[in-house]
Design an enzyme around this catalytic site. Structure first.
Site, PDB file in Angstrom:
ATOM      1  N   HIS A  55       0.791  -1.165   0.219  1.00  0.00           N
ATOM      2  CA  HIS A  55      -0.039  -0.237   0.100  1.00  0.00           C
ATOM      3  C   HIS A  55       0.842   1.235  -0.061  1.00  0.00           C
ATOM      4  CE1 HIS A  55       0.838  -0.543   4.318  1.00  0.00           C
ATOM      5  NE2 HIS A  55       0.019   0.602   4.604  1.00  0.00           N
ATOM      6  N   HIS A  57       1.508   4.106   1.922  1.00  0.00           N
ATOM      7  CA  HIS A  57       2.202   4.711   2.910  1.00  0.00           C
ATOM      8  C   HIS A  57       3.516   4.612   2.800  1.00  0.00           C
ATOM      9  CE1 HIS A  57      -1.717   4.150   5.405  1.00  0.00           C
ATOM     10  NE2 HIS A  57      -1.646   5.322   4.761  1.00  0.00           N
ATOM     11  N   ASP A  59       5.706   4.798   4.979  1.00  0.00           N
ATOM     12  CA  ASP A  59       6.681   3.540   5.847  1.00  0.00           C
ATOM     13  C   ASP A  59       6.542   2.108   5.229  1.00  0.00           C
ATOM     14  OD1 ASP A  59       3.741   3.203   6.673  1.00  0.00           O
ATOM     15  OD2 ASP A  59       4.413   1.867   8.321  1.00  0.00           O
ATOM     16  N   HIS A  60       6.091   2.121   3.854  1.00  0.00           N
ATOM     17  CA  HIS A  60       6.022   0.887   3.180  1.00  0.00           C
ATOM     18  C   HIS A  60       6.884   1.054   1.813  1.00  0.00           C
ATOM     19  CE1 HIS A  60       3.774  -1.273   6.138  1.00  0.00           C
ATOM     20  NE2 HIS A  60       3.341  -0.263   6.339  1.00  0.00           N
ATOM     21  N   HIS A 113      -7.491  -0.621   5.723  1.00  0.00           N
ATOM     22  CA  HIS A 113      -6.607   0.191   6.274  1.00  0.00           C
ATOM     23  C   HIS A 113      -6.359   1.326   4.807  1.00  0.00           C
ATOM     24  CE1 HIS A 113      -2.737   1.651   8.266  1.00  0.00           C
ATOM     25  NE2 HIS A 113      -2.000   1.532   7.189  1.00  0.00           N
ATOM     26  N   ASP A 132      -0.317  -3.839   5.957  1.00  0.00           N
ATOM     27  CA  ASP A 132      -0.891  -3.395   7.238  1.00  0.00           C
ATOM     28  C   ASP A 132      -2.570  -3.742   7.330  1.00  0.00           C
ATOM     29  OD1 ASP A 132       1.503  -2.249   7.961  1.00  0.00           O
ATOM     30  OD2 ASP A 132       0.704  -0.019   7.593  1.00  0.00           O
ATOM     31  N   HIS A 170       4.445  -4.766  10.330  1.00  0.00           N
ATOM     32  CA  HIS A 170       4.935  -4.244  11.590  1.00  0.00           C
ATOM     33  C   HIS A 170       5.119  -5.073  12.852  1.00  0.00           C
ATOM     34  CE1 HIS A 170       4.445   0.075  10.652  1.00  0.00           C
ATOM     35  NE2 HIS A 170       3.374  -0.117   9.851  1.00  0.00           N
TER      36      HIS A 170
HETATM   37 FE    FE Z   1       2.482   0.817   8.311  1.00  0.00          FE
HETATM   38 ZN    ZN Z   2      -0.104   1.910   6.442  1.00  0.00          ZN
END
Ligand code: FE
Ligand code: ZN
Length: 240
Positions: A55, A57, A59-60, A113, A132, A170
């Site tokens: 996805h 975001h 942080d990915h 999400h 996530d 995570h």
């Molecule tokens: Fe994340």
């Molecule tokens: Zn995420």
């Protein structure tokens, strides 16, 4: 035959390194931080075929272009989110298949999400890359989607083989265990599993991949019987 290893990045994220032994083909999932991901790929032989994105975001996906520039791999992600992902070579939708050497992954659309979230399921052996959407003992926050969408996404995972390795985005398991114990205090399997999680974290070990069988026995979000129950759990977890 695929092997899978978590690559710890950022503060609590995992990128996942997948390697098909017969062909030597390698994929990396969600390479949000280029340095440790490039080091892990070099340590595995320096070959990279595919970058899989779950996805949009940061942080990915943040390290995607740096990793692509280094190894020249193809980038695969959701067609529905192509406008907000790094440039895609493979724009994917539900039911699409992609090859990693001799192994095959099936694409699952798993909104909740985020709207365009996707997951990847490899069946030899059974490995679920779920970003996530599902966490060990938890699930993702409903940032763009509805509880009904998340419920349907989790049902897709619940139907996979019990021995499936669950590779999530995570290391949230210890804090998820605290809420799960609060939400489902009489679940003996969960109480025992929470102890296992505590020991692994105390020893500095990753708690993932987990086994889908354990999530089906212990994860209150995956065990929610209907949309209303899931919505209630998610709202309580947001405040916990
Ligand atoms: Fe994340
Ligand atoms: Zn995420």
């Amino acid at each position: 035959m695929i092997s899978v290893h978590p690559v710890p990045i950022l503060s609590d994220n995992y990128a996942w390194l997948l390697r098909d032994a017969p062909s030597g083909a390698v994929a990396i999932v969600d390479p949000a931080e280029a340095g440790p991901v490039i080091a892990a790929i070099e340590a595995a032989g320096g070959r990279l075929d595919l970058i899989l994105l779950t996805h949009h975001h940061a942080d990915h996906v943040a390290g995607t272009d740096a990793v692509r520039a280094r190894f020249g791999a193809r980038v695969a992600g959701a067609r529905a989110d192509a406008h907000r992902l790094p440039a895609l070579d493979l724009a994917l939708a539900e039911g699409d298949r992609l090859a990693l050497g001799a192994a095959q992954a099936r694409v699952l659309e798993t909104p909740g999400h985020t709207r365009g979230h996707i997951a990847f399921f490899f069946d030899t052996p059974a490995i679920l890359i779920c970003g996530d959407t599902l966490f060990s003992l938890g699930c993702g926050r409903l940032l763009e989607g509805t509880a009904a969408e998340m419920f349907a996404s989790l049902r897709k995972f619940a139907a996979l083989p019990a021995e499936t390795l669950v590779c999530c985005g995570h290391e949230y398991t210890a804090s998820n265990a605290r809420f799960a114990r609060h939400a489902d205090p009489d679940n003996a399997a969960l109480a025992a599993y929470a102890e296992t999680v505590r020991h692994r974290r105390a020893a500095g070990q990753a708690t993932v991949p987990s086994r889908l069988a354990d999530e089906l026995a212990c994860n209150p979000f995956l065990r929610a019987a209907d949309v209303a129950t899931l919505a209630d759990l998610r709202a309580r977890k947001d405040r916990f």
